[in-house]
Scaffold this active site. Structure first.
Site, short mmCIF file in Angstrom:
data_model
loop_
_atom_site.label_atom_id
_atom_site.label_comp_id
_atom_site.label_asym_id
_atom_site.label_seq_id
_atom_site.Cartn_x
_atom_site.Cartn_y
_atom_site.Cartn_z
N HIS A 181 0.85 -1.19 0.00
CA HIS A 181 0.00 0.00 0.00
C HIS A 181 0.89 1.24 0.00
O HIS A 181 2.00 1.23 0.53
CB HIS A 181 -0.90 -0.02 1.24
CG HIS A 181 -1.90 1.09 1.27
ND1 HIS A 181 -1.59 2.35 1.71
CD2 HIS A 181 -3.21 1.12 0.91
CE1 HIS A 181 -2.66 3.11 1.62
NE2 HIS A 181 -3.66 2.39 1.14
N ASP A 202 -11.25 1.48 -0.93
CA ASP A 202 -10.31 2.38 -0.25
C ASP A 202 -11.02 3.20 0.82
O ASP A 202 -10.72 4.36 1.03
CB ASP A 202 -9.58 3.29 -1.25
CG ASP A 202 -8.22 3.77 -0.72
OD1 ASP A 202 -7.88 3.44 0.43
OD2 ASP A 202 -7.52 4.47 -1.47
#
Length: 344
Positions: A180, A303
Protein backbone atom coordinates in the site's frame (compact mmCIF):
# COMPACT_ATOMS: atom_id res chain seq x y z
CA UNK A 1 -28.36 -14.61 -6.82
CA UNK A 2 -26.76 -11.15 -6.64
CA UNK A 3 -23.04 -10.83 -7.23
CA UNK A 4 -20.91 -11.10 -4.11
CA UNK A 5 -18.97 -7.90 -3.37
CA UNK A 6 -15.64 -8.27 -1.55
CA UNK A 7 -13.82 -4.95 -1.15
CA UNK A 8 -10.11 -5.64 -0.94
CA UNK A 9 -8.39 -2.44 0.28
CA UNK A 10 -10.32 -1.23 3.29
CA UNK A 11 -8.45 0.72 5.95
CA UNK A 12 -8.79 0.25 9.69
CA UNK A 13 -6.98 1.45 12.81
CA UNK A 14 -6.51 0.69 16.49
CA UNK A 15 -6.28 3.39 19.20
CA UNK A 16 -2.79 2.37 20.29
CA UNK A 17 -1.27 2.86 16.84
CA UNK A 18 -3.24 6.09 16.41
CA UNK A 19 -1.81 7.43 19.68
CA UNK A 20 1.73 6.45 18.71
CA UNK A 21 1.34 8.15 15.33
CA UNK A 22 0.14 11.30 17.08
CA UNK A 23 3.33 11.29 19.16
CA UNK A 24 5.51 10.53 16.14
CA UNK A 25 4.13 13.60 14.37
CA UNK A 26 5.56 15.79 17.13
CA UNK A 27 9.12 14.63 16.39
CA UNK A 28 11.70 16.13 14.01
CA UNK A 29 11.29 13.66 11.15
CA UNK A 30 11.26 15.19 7.67
CA UNK A 31 8.99 12.46 6.35
CA UNK A 32 6.23 13.68 4.06
CA UNK A 33 3.94 11.21 5.85
CA UNK A 34 3.68 13.76 8.63
CA UNK A 35 1.49 16.00 6.47
CA UNK A 36 -1.33 13.46 6.26
CA UNK A 37 -0.68 11.71 9.56
CA UNK A 38 -0.75 14.91 11.59
CA UNK A 39 -3.97 15.97 9.89
CA UNK A 40 -5.68 12.73 10.88
CA UNK A 41 -4.16 12.00 14.29
CA UNK A 42 -3.19 15.28 15.95
CA UNK A 43 -6.51 15.35 17.80
CA UNK A 44 -6.68 11.67 18.78
CA UNK A 45 -9.68 11.24 21.03
CA UNK A 46 -11.55 14.09 19.38
CA UNK A 47 -11.26 13.15 15.73
CA UNK A 48 -9.22 15.56 13.66
CA UNK A 49 -10.50 16.52 10.24
CA UNK A 50 -8.36 16.28 7.11
CA UNK A 51 -9.78 18.04 4.05
CA UNK A 52 -13.05 18.38 5.94
CA UNK A 53 -13.41 14.64 6.59
CA UNK A 54 -13.10 12.90 9.97
CA UNK A 55 -11.10 9.93 8.73
CA UNK A 56 -10.06 8.79 12.21
CA UNK A 57 -13.60 7.97 13.28
CA UNK A 58 -14.07 5.95 10.09
CA UNK A 59 -10.81 4.12 10.65
CA UNK A 60 -11.54 3.15 14.25
CA UNK A 61 -15.14 2.16 13.58
CA UNK A 62 -16.39 -1.29 12.59
CA UNK A 63 -19.94 -1.71 13.89
CA UNK A 64 -21.18 1.88 14.13
CA UNK A 65 -21.03 3.28 10.59
CA UNK A 66 -19.01 0.90 8.43
CA UNK A 67 -21.17 -2.20 8.74
CA UNK A 68 -24.50 -0.37 8.31
CA UNK A 69 -23.16 1.25 5.12
CA UNK A 70 -22.04 -2.15 3.86
CA UNK A 71 -25.50 -3.54 4.56
CA UNK A 72 -27.26 -0.66 2.83
CA UNK A 73 -25.11 -0.93 -0.30
CA UNK A 74 -24.97 -4.71 -0.57
CA UNK A 75 -21.26 -5.02 0.22
CA UNK A 76 -20.67 -8.51 1.53
CA UNK A 77 -17.16 -8.18 2.94
CA UNK A 78 -14.34 -5.77 3.71
CA UNK A 79 -10.77 -7.07 3.60
CA UNK A 80 -9.39 -4.96 6.45
CA UNK A 81 -5.82 -3.76 6.84
CA UNK A 82 -4.06 -1.46 9.30
CA UNK A 83 -4.02 1.91 7.60
CA UNK A 84 -0.91 3.56 6.20
CA UNK A 85 1.76 4.14 7.36
CA UNK A 86 0.99 1.24 9.68
CA UNK A 87 3.83 0.64 12.12
CA UNK A 88 6.61 1.60 9.72
CA UNK A 89 7.38 5.05 11.18
CA UNK A 90 8.24 3.58 14.60
CA UNK A 91 11.39 2.09 16.13
CA UNK A 92 11.77 -1.65 15.65
CA UNK A 93 10.64 -2.72 19.13
CA UNK A 94 7.57 -0.48 19.17
CA UNK A 95 6.67 -1.49 15.62
CA UNK A 96 7.00 -5.20 16.37
CA UNK A 97 4.82 -4.98 19.47
CA UNK A 98 2.13 -2.86 17.83
CA UNK A 99 1.97 -5.06 14.73
CA UNK A 100 1.28 -8.08 16.94
CA UNK A 101 -1.36 -6.17 18.91
CA UNK A 102 -3.06 -4.99 15.72
CA UNK A 103 -3.06 -8.52 14.34
CA UNK A 104 -4.67 -9.87 17.50
CA UNK A 105 -7.40 -7.24 17.32
CA UNK A 106 -7.95 -7.84 13.62
CA UNK A 107 -8.27 -11.57 14.18
CA UNK A 108 -10.93 -10.92 16.83
CA UNK A 109 -12.96 -8.87 14.33
CA UNK A 110 -12.61 -11.43 11.55
CA UNK A 111 -13.39 -14.42 13.76
CA UNK A 112 -16.36 -12.58 15.26
CA UNK A 113 -17.88 -11.82 11.85
CA UNK A 114 -16.28 -14.23 9.36
CA UNK A 115 -19.09 -13.57 6.89
CA UNK A 116 -18.31 -9.84 6.74
CA UNK A 117 -14.62 -9.30 7.46
CA UNK A 118 -11.28 -10.77 6.45
CA UNK A 119 -7.91 -9.28 7.31
CA UNK A 120 -4.37 -8.56 6.16
CA UNK A 121 -1.75 -8.84 8.88
CA UNK A 122 0.78 -6.15 9.71
CA UNK A 123 4.47 -6.79 10.27
CA UNK A 124 7.49 -4.66 11.15
CA UNK A 125 10.21 -4.80 8.45
CA UNK A 126 12.45 -2.79 10.79
CA UNK A 127 13.27 -6.17 12.36
CA UNK A 128 12.97 -8.64 9.48
CA UNK A 129 13.45 -11.89 11.37
CA UNK A 130 10.97 -10.96 14.08
CA UNK A 131 8.65 -9.82 11.30
CA UNK A 132 8.90 -13.24 9.66
CA UNK A 133 7.92 -14.93 12.92
CA UNK A 134 4.92 -12.63 13.30
CA UNK A 135 3.92 -13.31 9.70
CA UNK A 136 3.91 -17.03 10.39
CA UNK A 137 1.84 -16.53 13.56
CA UNK A 138 -0.64 -14.33 11.72
CA UNK A 139 -1.36 -16.99 9.10
CA UNK A 140 -1.00 -20.25 11.00
CA UNK A 141 -2.44 -19.21 14.39
CA UNK A 142 -4.59 -16.14 13.76
CA UNK A 143 -5.82 -17.40 10.37
CA UNK A 144 -5.55 -14.00 8.69
CA UNK A 145 -5.63 -13.74 4.91
CA UNK A 146 -2.35 -12.15 3.83
CA UNK A 147 -0.16 -9.17 4.65
CA UNK A 148 -0.12 -5.40 4.37
CA UNK A 149 3.06 -3.37 3.85
CA UNK A 150 3.12 0.39 3.41
CA UNK A 151 5.82 0.68 0.75
CA UNK A 152 9.26 1.80 1.95
CA UNK A 153 10.60 1.29 5.46
CA UNK A 154 13.15 3.87 6.57
CA UNK A 155 13.38 4.85 2.88
CA UNK A 156 14.39 1.33 1.82
CA UNK A 157 12.55 -1.14 -0.41
CA UNK A 158 11.94 -4.88 -0.56
CA UNK A 159 14.60 -5.45 -3.20
CA UNK A 160 17.14 -4.98 -0.39
CA UNK A 161 18.20 -8.46 0.80
CA UNK A 162 17.88 -7.34 4.43
CA UNK A 163 14.10 -7.67 3.99
CA UNK A 164 14.18 -11.04 2.32
CA UNK A 165 13.25 -13.01 5.49
CA UNK A 166 9.85 -11.33 5.13
CA UNK A 167 9.56 -12.34 1.48
CA UNK A 168 10.70 -15.86 2.27
CA UNK A 169 8.01 -16.14 4.94
CA UNK A 170 5.26 -14.85 2.66
CA UNK A 171 6.24 -17.23 -0.14
CA UNK A 172 6.48 -20.21 2.20
CA UNK A 173 3.07 -19.41 3.69
CA UNK A 174 1.51 -18.91 0.25
CA UNK A 175 0.24 -15.51 1.41
CA UNK A 176 0.01 -12.37 -0.71
CA UNK A 177 1.66 -9.09 0.39
CA UNK A 178 -0.42 -6.02 -0.40
CA UNK A 179 1.98 -3.09 -0.90
CA UNK A 180 0.00 0.00 0.00
CA UNK A 181 1.24 3.56 -0.57
CA UNK A 182 2.74 5.94 1.90
CA UNK A 183 4.33 9.32 1.22
CA UNK A 184 7.45 9.27 -0.99
CA UNK A 185 10.78 8.36 0.55
CA UNK A 186 13.31 11.08 1.27
CA UNK A 187 15.13 10.44 -2.01
CA UNK A 188 11.91 10.98 -3.99
CA UNK A 189 10.17 13.69 -2.02
CA UNK A 190 11.69 16.94 -3.40
CA UNK A 191 9.35 17.93 -6.26
CA UNK A 192 6.45 16.03 -4.70
CA UNK A 193 6.25 18.20 -1.58
CA UNK A 194 4.21 20.97 -3.25
CA UNK A 195 0.64 21.42 -4.49
CA UNK A 196 -0.75 18.42 -2.61
CA UNK A 197 1.33 16.08 -4.78
CA UNK A 198 2.78 14.22 -1.78
CA UNK A 199 -0.17 11.88 -1.31
CA UNK A 200 -2.95 10.29 -3.34
CA UNK A 201 -2.98 12.81 -6.17
CA UNK A 202 0.46 11.71 -7.41
CA UNK A 203 3.09 10.80 -4.83
CA UNK A 204 1.49 7.58 -3.60
CA UNK A 205 1.39 6.06 -7.06
CA UNK A 206 4.95 7.15 -7.79
CA UNK A 207 6.12 5.58 -4.53
CA UNK A 208 4.50 2.17 -4.93
CA UNK A 209 5.17 2.06 -8.66
CA UNK A 210 8.85 2.68 -7.95
CA UNK A 211 8.83 -0.01 -5.29
CA UNK A 212 7.27 -2.60 -7.59
CA UNK A 213 9.57 -1.84 -10.53
CA UNK A 214 12.62 -2.06 -8.24
CA UNK A 215 11.51 -5.52 -7.15
CA UNK A 216 11.07 -6.73 -10.73
CA UNK A 217 14.21 -5.10 -12.14
CA UNK A 218 16.25 -6.21 -9.13
CA UNK A 219 15.53 -9.90 -9.63
CA UNK A 220 13.46 -10.41 -6.49
CA UNK A 221 11.14 -12.84 -8.28
CA UNK A 222 14.02 -14.98 -9.48
CA UNK A 223 14.80 -15.58 -5.82
CA UNK A 224 11.10 -15.88 -4.86
CA UNK A 225 9.29 -17.15 -7.97
CA UNK A 226 6.05 -17.96 -6.15
CA UNK A 227 5.79 -14.68 -4.24
CA UNK A 228 2.53 -12.83 -4.88
CA UNK A 229 2.31 -9.04 -4.52
CA UNK A 230 -0.87 -6.96 -4.70
CA UNK A 231 -0.90 -3.25 -5.50
CA UNK A 232 -3.91 -0.96 -5.58
CA UNK A 233 -5.21 2.07 -7.45
CA UNK A 234 -5.51 0.21 -10.75
CA UNK A 235 -1.91 -0.99 -10.49
CA UNK A 236 -0.30 2.36 -9.65
CA UNK A 237 -0.02 3.07 -13.43
CA UNK A 238 2.46 0.25 -14.09
CA UNK A 239 0.09 -1.62 -16.38
CA UNK A 240 -0.31 1.45 -18.56
CA UNK A 241 3.46 1.88 -18.87
CA UNK A 242 4.27 -1.83 -19.00
CA UNK A 243 5.35 -2.02 -22.64
CA UNK A 244 7.85 0.81 -22.23
CA UNK A 245 9.12 -0.36 -18.82
CA UNK A 246 9.69 -3.82 -20.25
CA UNK A 247 11.43 -2.54 -23.40
CA UNK A 248 13.72 -0.17 -21.53
CA UNK A 249 14.62 -2.74 -18.90
CA UNK A 250 15.71 -5.12 -21.65
CA UNK A 251 17.93 -2.35 -23.04
CA UNK A 252 19.31 -1.56 -19.58
CA UNK A 253 20.21 -5.20 -19.05
CA UNK A 254 22.11 -5.30 -22.35
CA UNK A 255 23.95 -2.11 -21.38
CA UNK A 256 24.95 -3.56 -18.01
CA UNK A 257 22.90 -0.99 -16.07
CA UNK A 258 20.46 -3.53 -14.68
CA UNK A 259 20.98 -7.11 -13.52
CA UNK A 260 20.21 -9.93 -15.92
CA UNK A 261 16.95 -11.47 -14.80
CA UNK A 262 15.55 -14.86 -15.71
CA UNK A 263 12.30 -13.41 -17.03
CA UNK A 264 11.05 -10.08 -18.32
CA UNK A 265 9.33 -7.38 -16.29
CA UNK A 266 6.15 -7.97 -18.29
CA UNK A 267 6.21 -11.63 -17.24
CA UNK A 268 6.86 -10.82 -13.59
CA UNK A 269 4.07 -8.26 -13.50
CA UNK A 270 1.52 -10.64 -14.98
CA UNK A 271 2.62 -13.68 -12.94
CA UNK A 272 3.69 -12.25 -9.57
CA UNK A 273 1.41 -9.22 -9.21
CA UNK A 274 -2.30 -8.65 -8.88
CA UNK A 275 -4.00 -5.27 -8.75
CA UNK A 276 -7.10 -3.71 -7.24
CA UNK A 277 -9.31 -0.87 -8.42
CA UNK A 278 -9.12 1.04 -5.13
CA UNK A 279 -9.77 4.74 -5.61
CA UNK A 280 -9.93 4.55 -9.42
CA UNK A 281 -13.53 4.42 -10.62
CA UNK A 282 -12.78 4.68 -14.33
CA UNK A 283 -14.38 2.08 -16.61
CA UNK A 284 -11.80 2.64 -19.37
CA UNK A 285 -8.93 2.05 -16.95
CA UNK A 286 -10.66 -1.10 -15.69
CA UNK A 287 -11.23 -2.41 -19.20
CA UNK A 288 -7.61 -1.79 -20.17
CA UNK A 289 -6.30 -3.46 -17.01
CA UNK A 290 -8.38 -6.58 -17.59
CA UNK A 291 -7.37 -6.78 -21.26
CA UNK A 292 -3.69 -6.12 -20.51
CA UNK A 293 -3.14 -8.17 -17.36
CA UNK A 294 -5.91 -10.77 -17.52
CA UNK A 295 -9.14 -10.71 -15.58
CA UNK A 296 -7.66 -13.14 -13.06
CA UNK A 297 -5.30 -10.40 -11.88
CA UNK A 298 -7.84 -7.64 -11.13
CA UNK A 299 -9.94 -7.18 -7.97
CA UNK A 300 -12.47 -4.62 -6.86
CA UNK A 301 -11.75 -2.36 -3.89
CA UNK A 302 -13.13 0.83 -2.37
CA UNK A 303 -10.31 2.38 -0.25
CA UNK A 304 -12.70 3.20 2.59
CA UNK A 305 -12.81 5.55 4.48
CA UNK A 306 -10.60 7.62 2.20
CA UNK A 307 -13.01 6.94 -0.67
CA UNK A 308 -16.79 6.76 -0.17
CA UNK A 309 -18.50 3.40 -0.56
CA UNK A 310 -21.52 4.28 -2.68
CA UNK A 311 -19.73 5.54 -5.85
CA UNK A 312 -17.39 2.54 -5.78
CA UNK A 313 -20.34 0.15 -5.64
CA UNK A 314 -22.12 1.97 -8.44
CA UNK A 315 -18.93 1.87 -10.52
CA UNK A 316 -18.44 -1.88 -10.30
CA UNK A 317 -22.14 -2.69 -10.75
CA UNK A 318 -22.33 -0.57 -13.91
CA UNK A 319 -18.89 -1.32 -15.39
CA UNK A 320 -19.15 -2.86 -18.88
CA UNK A 321 -18.02 -6.37 -17.94
CA UNK A 322 -19.20 -9.79 -18.94
CA UNK A 323 -20.88 -11.79 -16.21
CA UNK A 324 -17.80 -14.00 -15.83
CA UNK A 325 -15.53 -10.97 -15.58
CA UNK A 326 -17.76 -9.33 -12.98
CA UNK A 327 -17.81 -12.49 -10.87
CA UNK A 328 -14.01 -12.69 -10.99
CA UNK A 329 -13.36 -9.02 -10.20
CA UNK A 330 -15.96 -8.64 -7.47
CA UNK A 331 -15.19 -11.76 -5.47
CA UNK A 332 -13.72 -14.78 -7.28
CA UNK A 333 -10.15 -13.47 -7.46
CA UNK A 334 -10.25 -12.23 -3.87
CA UNK A 335 -11.43 -15.62 -2.66
CA UNK A 336 -8.54 -17.31 -4.46
CA UNK A 337 -5.74 -14.87 -3.74
CA UNK A 338 -6.61 -14.06 -0.13
CA UNK A 339 -8.05 -17.49 0.73
CA UNK A 340 -11.50 -16.20 1.58
CA UNK A 341 -14.15 -18.90 1.82
CA UNK A 342 -16.75 -18.79 -0.96
CA UNK A 343 -20.22 -17.68 0.02
CA UNK A 344 -22.25 -20.63 1.28
Amino acid sequence: MSVRLIATEEAWQIPEVAAQLAETCKGPSQSLDKLLVSGIYEAVGGGAEYAGVDFLTGLLDIEGERLPQMDALGIDMHLLSLTAPGVQMFDADTATDLAALANDRLAEICHGRPDRFAGLASFAPQSPRRAAREMERAITELKLNGFILNSHTNDEYLDDPKFWPCLEAAEALGACIYIHPRAPSLTLKGPLADYGMDSAMWGYGVEVGTHAVRMMAGGVFDRFPNLKICIGHMGEAIGFWLWRINFMNTRSQKAGRAPRTQRSIAEYFKDNFVITTSGVEDPLALRYSIDKLGVENVMWAIDYPYQPMEPAVQFIREAPLSEAERQAVTHGNAERIFKIAPRG
